[in-house]
Design an enzyme around this catalytic site. Structure first.
Site, PDB file in Angstrom:
ATOM      1  N   HIS A  83      -2.061  -7.980   3.485  1.00 30.77           N
ATOM      2  CA  HIS A  83      -1.981  -7.353   4.805  1.00 30.77           C
ATOM      3  C   HIS A  83      -0.560  -6.866   5.039  1.00 30.77           C
ATOM      4  O   HIS A  83       0.398  -7.610   4.822  1.00 30.77           O
ATOM      5  CB  HIS A  83      -2.364  -8.367   5.896  1.00 30.77           C
ATOM      6  CG  HIS A  83      -2.255  -7.782   7.271  1.00 30.77           C
ATOM      7  ND1 HIS A  83      -3.268  -7.034   7.839  1.00 30.77           N
ATOM      8  CD2 HIS A  83      -1.255  -7.786   8.172  1.00 30.77           C
ATOM      9  CE1 HIS A  83      -2.890  -6.621   9.026  1.00 30.77           C
ATOM     10  NE2 HIS A  83      -1.676  -7.061   9.263  1.00 30.77           N
ATOM     11  N   ASP A 162     -11.076 -10.888  19.105  1.00 30.18           N
ATOM     12  CA  ASP A 162      -9.820 -10.165  18.881  1.00 30.18           C
ATOM     13  C   ASP A 162      -9.920  -8.741  19.402  1.00 30.18           C
ATOM     14  O   ASP A 162      -8.982  -8.220  20.009  1.00 30.18           O
ATOM     15  CB  ASP A 162      -9.455 -10.147  17.402  1.00 30.18           C
ATOM     16  CG  ASP A 162      -8.210  -9.299  17.163  1.00 30.18           C
ATOM     17  OD1 ASP A 162      -7.161  -9.657  17.724  1.00 30.18           O
ATOM     18  OD2 ASP A 162      -8.291  -8.269  16.485  1.00 30.18           O
ATOM     19  N   ARG A 169      -4.477  -6.857  25.679  1.00 35.56           N
ATOM     20  CA  ARG A 169      -3.029  -6.961  25.435  1.00 35.56           C
ATOM     21  C   ARG A 169      -2.378  -5.591  25.476  1.00 35.56           C
ATOM     22  O   ARG A 169      -1.264  -5.422  25.982  1.00 35.56           O
ATOM     23  CB  ARG A 169      -2.771  -7.615  24.072  1.00 35.56           C
ATOM     24  CG  ARG A 169      -3.036  -9.105  24.077  1.00 35.56           C
ATOM     25  CD  ARG A 169      -3.045  -9.648  22.668  1.00 35.56           C
ATOM     26  NE  ARG A 169      -1.823  -9.367  21.954  1.00 35.56           N
ATOM     27  CZ  ARG A 169      -1.737  -9.161  20.630  1.00 35.56           C
ATOM     28  NH1 ARG A 169      -2.824  -9.211  19.884  1.00 35.56           N
ATOM     29  NH2 ARG A 169      -0.599  -8.907  20.069  1.00 35.56           N
ATOM     30  N   SER A 184      -4.005 -12.755  15.998  1.00 35.25           N
ATOM     31  CA  SER A 184      -4.876 -11.584  15.937  1.00 35.25           C
ATOM     32  C   SER A 184      -5.104 -11.167  14.476  1.00 35.25           C
ATOM     33  O   SER A 184      -6.246 -10.952  14.043  1.00 35.25           O
ATOM     34  CB  SER A 184      -4.220 -10.455  16.746  1.00 35.25           C
ATOM     35  OG  SER A 184      -4.758  -9.205  16.427  1.00 35.25           O
ATOM     36  N   LYS A 188      -8.840 -11.952  11.780  1.00 34.11           N
ATOM     37  CA  LYS A 188      -9.613 -10.985  10.985  1.00 34.11           C
ATOM     38  C   LYS A 188      -9.504 -11.288   9.489  1.00 34.11           C
ATOM     39  O   LYS A 188     -10.476 -11.209   8.749  1.00 34.11           O
ATOM     40  CB  LYS A 188      -9.104  -9.569  11.277  1.00 34.11           C
ATOM     41  CG  LYS A 188      -9.494  -9.101  12.667  1.00 34.11           C
ATOM     42  CD  LYS A 188      -8.748  -7.860  13.096  1.00 34.11           C
ATOM     43  CE  LYS A 188      -7.325  -8.138  13.443  1.00 34.11           C
ATOM     44  NZ  LYS A 188      -6.638  -7.179  14.272  1.00 34.11           N
TER      45      LYS A 188
HETATM   46  N1  URA Z   1      -2.219  -5.844  14.262  1.00 35.14           N
HETATM   47  C1  URA Z   1      -3.197  -6.664  14.679  1.00 35.14           C
HETATM   48  O1  URA Z   1      -4.257  -6.763  14.064  1.00 35.14           O
HETATM   49  N2  URA Z   1      -2.989  -7.393  15.796  1.00 35.14           N
HETATM   50  C2  URA Z   1      -1.842  -7.333  16.507  1.00 35.14           C
HETATM   51  O2  URA Z   1      -1.731  -8.018  17.491  1.00 35.14           O
HETATM   52  C3  URA Z   1      -0.821  -6.462  16.057  1.00 35.14           C
HETATM   53  C4  URA Z   1      -1.025  -5.734  14.919  1.00 35.14           C
END
Ligand code: URA
Length: 445
Positions: A83, A162, A169, A184, A188
């Site tokens: 990621h 999320d 947010r 967050s 995932k």
């Molecule tokens: N990417 C995400 O998946 N979540 C965040 O809060 C910021 C960047």
């Protein structure tokens, strides 16, 4: 059953929520039993007060279990994903995922779209005509088994909490919080069923974390949550002050990735360097290399032999993309350049600097990103940089080529790009691209 207001007050006053309180709050919000205004107040309290490790773990787990958590244990091999926290010109996933799969480590990847001035892997992949990223979970599993690599977007079944929390947010000034960002991302990444994760935490002007101290804290937080959730994890801190590679924008970045996948990395050595270091980590974590350095060498060999390109073609075909274009990307309709940007009179000597954030913002204005969430991206929009920091330059040289449908604004775009450049009589000090590595609780390259 606790009351939402009690939990808000507890956090507001600097207390810590118990895991079951955090779980209740996230579940109640996801199912519409806690309204947006109360969750907003809680998020702001969390933003200002921070979250303990136990609270972050509970938040991540609650978000993770709001949807399906894939179990890929019936697919042979240790599955590893990477990621990136987001940058400008960061096309590494397009090269890395098929490369690692070609070396024998399955890569189940759930990616995101462009966010702000940064690009997103899904938008890049979808610029290949026909390619679909909205596969069902069943198709995702099938392709991982047969092809060894699959790249899709977040579905409704993956971490729905999320999705809801992120949208909230976004409009309540609570995005830039390290614990909330980490929870967050991990909600995932843990859902996709990988056994190990590699994080590329971007740092600098073109990154969300502009200060190195913040980027380090984010890396430590991401690895910490992943490890406590039972995954192996490593993070690299990489520089994002200057765009990565020379192409910025969806199809332009696919074209540049294809060049790298075919073994030609002239002028894009930075892309190759980041890709190989991350590939080395993934092969080591996947159990096919004895050390990250050995993994890096295995990956280099596989790239040179064309295995990564073959695997990329197989993935594109499996996901419905037009593979003929991968051999001849110049044949893609609509990818004609709009115009060039030339070096001004004062550009005598070297390119001294190029602001990645300004380039990312320009790419969005050219059509490569979204200014509002609902906007469609122009798959072929973007730019290719012919001069980057350290390159020799003289007046009249072509600095960049622009790709956009908005040709009436070409002159404005040219001026915007020129404003992102700085020139000097002497070469700039070389940049360190790979800043540091975090694993097993310590920093060491
Ligand atoms: N990417 C995400 O998946 N979540 C965040 O809060 C910021 C960047």
């Amino acid at each position: 059953m606790p009351e939402a207001v009690t939990l808000i007050i507890k956090k507001r006053d600097g207390g810590s929520l118990q895991p079951e309180e955090m779980r209740w709050l996230v579940e109640a919000y996801t199912w519409g039993k806690v309204p947006d205004y109360q969750m907003s107040a809680f998020l702001m309290a969390a933003f200002l007060r921070g979250l303990s490790d136990a609270e972050m773990d509970a938040l991540t787990q609650a978000m993770l279990h709001s949807g399906q958590v894939l179990d890929l244990s019936d697919i042979p091999g240790r599955k590893v994903d990477k990621h990136s926290t987001g940058g400008v010109g960061d096309k590494v996933s397009l090269i890395l995922a098929p490369l690692v799969a070609a070396c024998g480590v399955p890569v189940p990847m759930i990616s995101g779209r462009g966010l702000g001035h940064t690009g997103g892997t899904l938008d890049k992949l979808e610029s290949i005509p026909g390619l679909r990223t909205d596969l069902s979970i069943a198709a995702f599993r099938r392709q991982l088994r047969t092809c060894g690599v699959v790249m899709i977007g977040q579905t409704d079944e993956i971490a729905p909490a999320d999705r809801k929390l992120y949208a909230l947010r976004d409009v309540t000034g609570t995005v830039e919080s390290i614990p909330l960002i980490a929870a967050s991302i991990l909600s995932k990444k843990l859902a996709e069923g990988a056994d190990a994760l590699v994080f590329d935490v971007k740092c600098g002007r073109g990154a969300f974390m502009q200060r190195e101290a913040d980027a380090r804290r984010l890396a430590e937080t991401l690895v910490g949550i992943a490890v406590r959730a039972g995954k192996s994890a490593v993070a690299w801190l990489t520089d994002m002050n200057v765009p990565l590679g020379r192409a910025v924008g969806n199809w332009p970045e696919v074209v540049e990735s294809l060049r790298c996948l075919k073994g030609d990395s002239a002028g894009i050595e930075d892309v190759l360097e980041v890709t190989l270091v991350l590939a080395g980590e993934m092969l080591w974590l996947g159990g096919v290399a004895p050390t990250p350095a050995a993994g890096r060498e295995q990956a280099r060999q596989a790239l040179m032999k064309g295995w990564a390109f073959e695997r990329f073609c197989a993935m594109v075909q499996a996901q419905g993309g037009d593979v003929r274009l991968l051999e001849h990307p110049e044949r893609r309709p609509g990818a004609e350049p709009a115009g060039d940007v030339f070096a001004p009179e004062m550009a005598q000597g070297y390119v001294a600097d190029l602001d990645a954030r300004a380039v990312g913002r320009l790419a969005v204005r050219l059509g490569a990103g979204r200014r509002v969430k609902e906007e469609a991206v122009d798959p072929t929009a973007g730019l290719v940089l012919h001069r980057k920091p350290g390159d020799l330059v003289a007046p009249g040289d072509v600095l960049a080529t622009l790709y956009t449908q908005q040709r009436d604004q070409l002159e404005t775009f040219r001026q915007e790009l020129l404003a992102a450049y700085r020139f000097g009589a002497t070469p700039p000090a070389p940049r360190t691209l790979l800043l540091d590595r975090y694993a097993e609780g310590r920093w060491a390259k």
